[in-house]
Design a protein around this motif. Structure first.
Motif, PDB file in Angstrom:
ATOM      1  N   LYS A 174      -1.739  -7.438   6.108  1.00 51.77           N
ATOM      2  CA  LYS A 174      -3.068  -7.519   5.493  1.00 51.77           C
ATOM      3  C   LYS A 174      -3.066  -8.690   4.536  1.00 51.77           C
ATOM      4  O   LYS A 174      -2.112  -8.879   3.787  1.00 51.77           O
ATOM      5  CB  LYS A 174      -3.351  -6.265   4.664  1.00 51.77           C
ATOM      6  N   LEU A 213      -5.236 -10.322   1.398  1.00 52.06           N
ATOM      7  CA  LEU A 213      -6.329 -10.124   0.449  1.00 52.06           C
ATOM      8  C   LEU A 213      -6.783 -11.475  -0.061  1.00 52.06           C
ATOM      9  O   LEU A 213      -6.089 -12.479   0.081  1.00 52.06           O
ATOM     10  CB  LEU A 213      -5.855  -9.279  -0.740  1.00 52.06           C
ATOM     11  N   ARG A 235      -2.837 -12.936  -1.597  1.00 48.80           N
ATOM     12  CA  ARG A 235      -1.848 -11.863  -1.630  1.00 48.80           C
ATOM     13  C   ARG A 235      -1.730 -11.277  -0.231  1.00 48.80           C
ATOM     14  O   ARG A 235      -2.722 -11.077   0.461  1.00 48.80           O
ATOM     15  CB  ARG A 235      -2.290 -10.781  -2.623  1.00 48.80           C
ATOM     16  N   ARG A 236      -0.508 -10.998   0.167  1.00 47.14           N
ATOM     17  CA  ARG A 236      -0.268 -10.473   1.506  1.00 47.14           C
ATOM     18  C   ARG A 236       0.590  -9.229   1.452  1.00 47.14           C
ATOM     19  O   ARG A 236       1.510  -9.136   0.646  1.00 47.14           O
ATOM     20  CB  ARG A 236       0.491 -11.518   2.337  1.00 47.14           C
ATOM     21  N   GLN A 237       0.295  -8.291   2.327  1.00 45.79           N
ATOM     22  CA  GLN A 237       1.156  -7.128   2.452  1.00 45.79           C
ATOM     23  C   GLN A 237       1.584  -6.988   3.902  1.00 45.79           C
ATOM     24  O   GLN A 237       0.734  -6.890   4.783  1.00 45.79           O
ATOM     25  CB  GLN A 237       0.427  -5.858   1.992  1.00 45.79           C
ATOM     26  N   ILE A 238       2.872  -7.014   4.125  1.00 49.65           N
ATOM     27  CA  ILE A 238       3.383  -6.719   5.463  1.00 49.65           C
ATOM     28  C   ILE A 238       3.474  -5.208   5.577  1.00 49.65           C
ATOM     29  O   ILE A 238       4.134  -4.548   4.775  1.00 49.65           O
ATOM     30  CB  ILE A 238       4.752  -7.379   5.694  1.00 49.65           C
ATOM     31  N   LEU A 239       2.763  -4.661   6.557  1.00 47.60           N
ATOM     32  CA  LEU A 239       2.614  -3.214   6.672  1.00 47.60           C
ATOM     33  C   LEU A 239       3.695  -2.586   7.530  1.00 47.60           C
ATOM     34  O   LEU A 239       4.018  -1.411   7.383  1.00 47.60           O
ATOM     35  CB  LEU A 239       1.248  -2.892   7.279  1.00 47.60           C
ATOM     36  N   ALA A 248       6.736  -7.557   2.396  1.00 52.94           N
ATOM     37  CA  ALA A 248       6.849  -6.214   2.960  1.00 52.94           C
ATOM     38  C   ALA A 248       7.103  -5.174   1.871  1.00 52.94           C
ATOM     39  O   ALA A 248       6.613  -4.054   1.940  1.00 52.94           O
ATOM     40  CB  ALA A 248       7.971  -6.167   3.995  1.00 52.94           C
ATOM     41  N   GLY A 304       6.352  -5.523  -1.388  1.00 52.60           N
ATOM     42  CA  GLY A 304       5.518  -5.636  -2.572  1.00 52.60           C
ATOM     43  C   GLY A 304       6.310  -6.189  -3.740  1.00 52.60           C
ATOM     44  O   GLY A 304       6.052  -5.859  -4.893  1.00 52.60           O
ATOM     45  N   ARG A 331      -2.529   2.420   5.538  1.00 47.00           N
ATOM     46  CA  ARG A 331      -2.228   0.991   5.414  1.00 47.00           C
ATOM     47  C   ARG A 331      -2.933   0.403   4.202  1.00 47.00           C
ATOM     48  O   ARG A 331      -2.386  -0.433   3.489  1.00 47.00           O
ATOM     49  CB  ARG A 331      -2.661   0.248   6.679  1.00 47.00           C
ATOM     50  N   MET A 382      -1.109   1.362   1.122  1.00 47.34           N
ATOM     51  CA  MET A 382       0.121   0.581   1.009  1.00 47.34           C
ATOM     52  C   MET A 382      -0.194  -0.809   0.468  1.00 47.34           C
ATOM     53  O   MET A 382       0.542  -1.345  -0.363  1.00 47.34           O
ATOM     54  CB  MET A 382       0.721   0.472   2.399  1.00 47.34           C
ATOM     55  N   THR A 383      -1.260  -1.381   0.942  1.00 45.45           N
ATOM     56  CA  THR A 383      -1.679  -2.691   0.465  1.00 45.45           C
ATOM     57  C   THR A 383      -2.005  -2.623  -1.023  1.00 45.45           C
ATOM     58  O   THR A 383      -1.639  -3.513  -1.786  1.00 45.45           O
ATOM     59  CB  THR A 383      -2.904  -3.170   1.265  1.00 45.45           C
ATOM     60  N   MET A 434      -0.695  -0.594  -3.162  1.00 46.68           N
ATOM     61  CA  MET A 434       0.542  -0.451  -3.918  1.00 46.68           C
ATOM     62  C   MET A 434       1.280  -1.775  -4.021  1.00 46.68           C
ATOM     63  O   MET A 434       1.880  -2.076  -5.043  1.00 46.68           O
ATOM     64  CB  MET A 434       1.447   0.586  -3.257  1.00 46.68           C
ATOM     65  N   GLY A 435       1.219  -2.562  -2.942  1.00 44.99           N
ATOM     66  CA  GLY A 435       1.983  -3.794  -2.935  1.00 44.99           C
ATOM     67  C   GLY A 435       1.273  -4.957  -3.595  1.00 44.99           C
ATOM     68  O   GLY A 435       1.918  -5.805  -4.218  1.00 44.99           O
ATOM     69  N   CYS A 436      -0.043  -4.997  -3.481  1.00 44.09           N
ATOM     70  CA  CYS A 436      -0.768  -6.208  -3.870  1.00 44.09           C
ATOM     71  C   CYS A 436      -1.724  -6.050  -5.032  1.00 44.09           C
ATOM     72  O   CYS A 436      -2.158  -7.047  -5.602  1.00 44.09           O
ATOM     73  CB  CYS A 436      -1.567  -6.746  -2.689  1.00 44.09           C
TER      74      CYS A 436
END
Lengths: 238, 238
Positions: free
Chosen positions: A61, A63, A67-71, A185, A187, B136, B139-140, B142-144
């Motif tokens: 994802k 944002l 900012r990126r989140q590997i899910l 991945a 965070g 998902r 999770m995003t 929490m991480g971002c």
DNA sequence: CGTCATATTGACTTTAGTCAATAGAAGTGG
DNA sequence: CCACTTCTATTGACTAAAGTCAATATGACG
């Protein structure tokens, strides 16, 4: 091409010859991608799902603000977004995280399976359920584990997942993923990933040689991580 | 009893009278639980899935040392662990987070659906796919996202999800969940949740009256959260 | 009124993030 | 094979976000 995937879903239940034949027929279009290349874009409605046959892919994802989140990490034998045919648009993109090969399966073919093969449908659904279980474990890592434990946990997970499809030996595997992407991945920042990996090395929990991760004492690493593999097996019912 | 759930899956596609009748027949055993009560235990193999008909439940992982992660909030119309019939044991427990009522559906009945109603099977699978999409997004967060954005985001999500099943009005709803439990959901400490909520109040983004959350300016809150509802609708395909 | 759970506050610590520089490694073209 | 670029890994100094501990308030309820 579907060997790894077949091996995986047969952990759930028998797959008949007719089902295997159908699966083989619908897997098509082998594509190659380089690290960072986008396989499917957030917000789109790709007409097929992707089956990884070699290398690493991930669901990501992005944002605003970059900012990126590997899910998730998808390894050989894993479907990225098998359930994609159920949703109008995907809420994340799929990217190659290393050099990788992807087989594509049209959504219409998956819909066919749901019409004609109830047992195989359950096996596919099961695969997405295991996928969700992995996601829950990651979420738990992010919320409850320190960076040190979290990274140790992922390294244990990857060992088992790669072993299951023949891409790892008893205590080592290649993880051709940059620290920056690992940070996305977990965070965590790249710098913190780097320092945490160093701490793991210093404590002799891992040894790295280039992209290869060697785990001298698997039990010790599992202990540090608080790793319980139950979520990965998601074993077959009776 | 299944009204909210029916309303939800009809966003995916038509449900025939025969399918509705079948669904009605298999939903049984209405149970009540108080806050903190365990509905299903981690590691067990419950013979049924739970459909929330009122109140809030959650899926929770507990680690050694008492650390807890709330993996999801289930509101009326939500199945907890619909896919439970596919996995040997559940990797998390299910707990009542407030006073709540739960209808139980035997796994055997869900297996029956997969044999007899392909379209309904897809609808159920779709429900689990949306569930995974929500995960998902969490999770995003929490991480971002910062704690401030993350809490704002959840408050937006709950507004829409509760509206969809008639448990919220245009800009307010009851959220009878303690700050401690919210902390377990966000991966934040209770103290930090408290301070962040105060900041949101101070900025007039939310007003609280007991358990009721009032959002004076929904657009403003969405903006702070970077909230895009696409993941929640997971809309029907063509 | 007393008890319990929940919410709030303050003081302090820790973890992880940021910024910026440096070092290595891999790949490219000459 | 070497100079050059580029990406990745590593380090140091500093900052900021969030956690911890402990006390105090508030509120629901029997």
């Amino acid at each position: 091409m579907i060997t790894a995937f077949l091996a995986k879903i047969q952990r759930y239940g028998q797959v008949s010859e007719a089902e295997k034949a159908f699966l083989k027929r619908i897997v098509m279009h082998l594509h190659k991608y380089g690290p960072g290349q986008e396989i499917a874009a957030q917000g789109m409605s790709p007409p097929e799902s992707c089956l990884v046959t070699s290398g690493f892919a991930g669901r990501i994802k992005t944002l605003s603000g970059g900012r990126r989140q590997i899910l998730s990490l998808q390894v050989p034998g894993d479907f990225c977004d098998l359930q994609g045919f159920l949703l109008k648009e995907i809420d994340h993109s799929i990217e190659a995280l290393s050099q990788c090969e992807i087989a594509k399966v049209p959504h219409s073919a998956i819909a066919d399976i749901t019409e004609r093969f109830p047992r195989l449908t359950r096996a596919l659904w099961w695969d997405t359920a295991v996928d969700a279980a992995v996601q829950r474990e990651w979420m738990t890592s992010m919320g409850c584990r320190s960076a040190y434990e979290q990274i140790a946990h992922l390294l244990c997970e990857m060992l088992l997942r790669l072993q299951a499809v023949g891409w790892a030996d008893s205590n080592s595997y290649d993880l051709p993923i940059t620290q920056e992407r690992l940070g996305d991945a977990f965070g965590l920042s790249t710098v913190h990933v780097n320092r945490t990996l160093q701490a793991l090395r210093q404590n002799r929990l891992i040894v790295s040689e280039g992209a290869r991760i060697i785990i001298p004492d698997v039990e010790a690493l599992k202990k540090v991580a608080g790793f319980d593999p139950a979520y990965l097996t998601g074993q077959a019912p009776a």
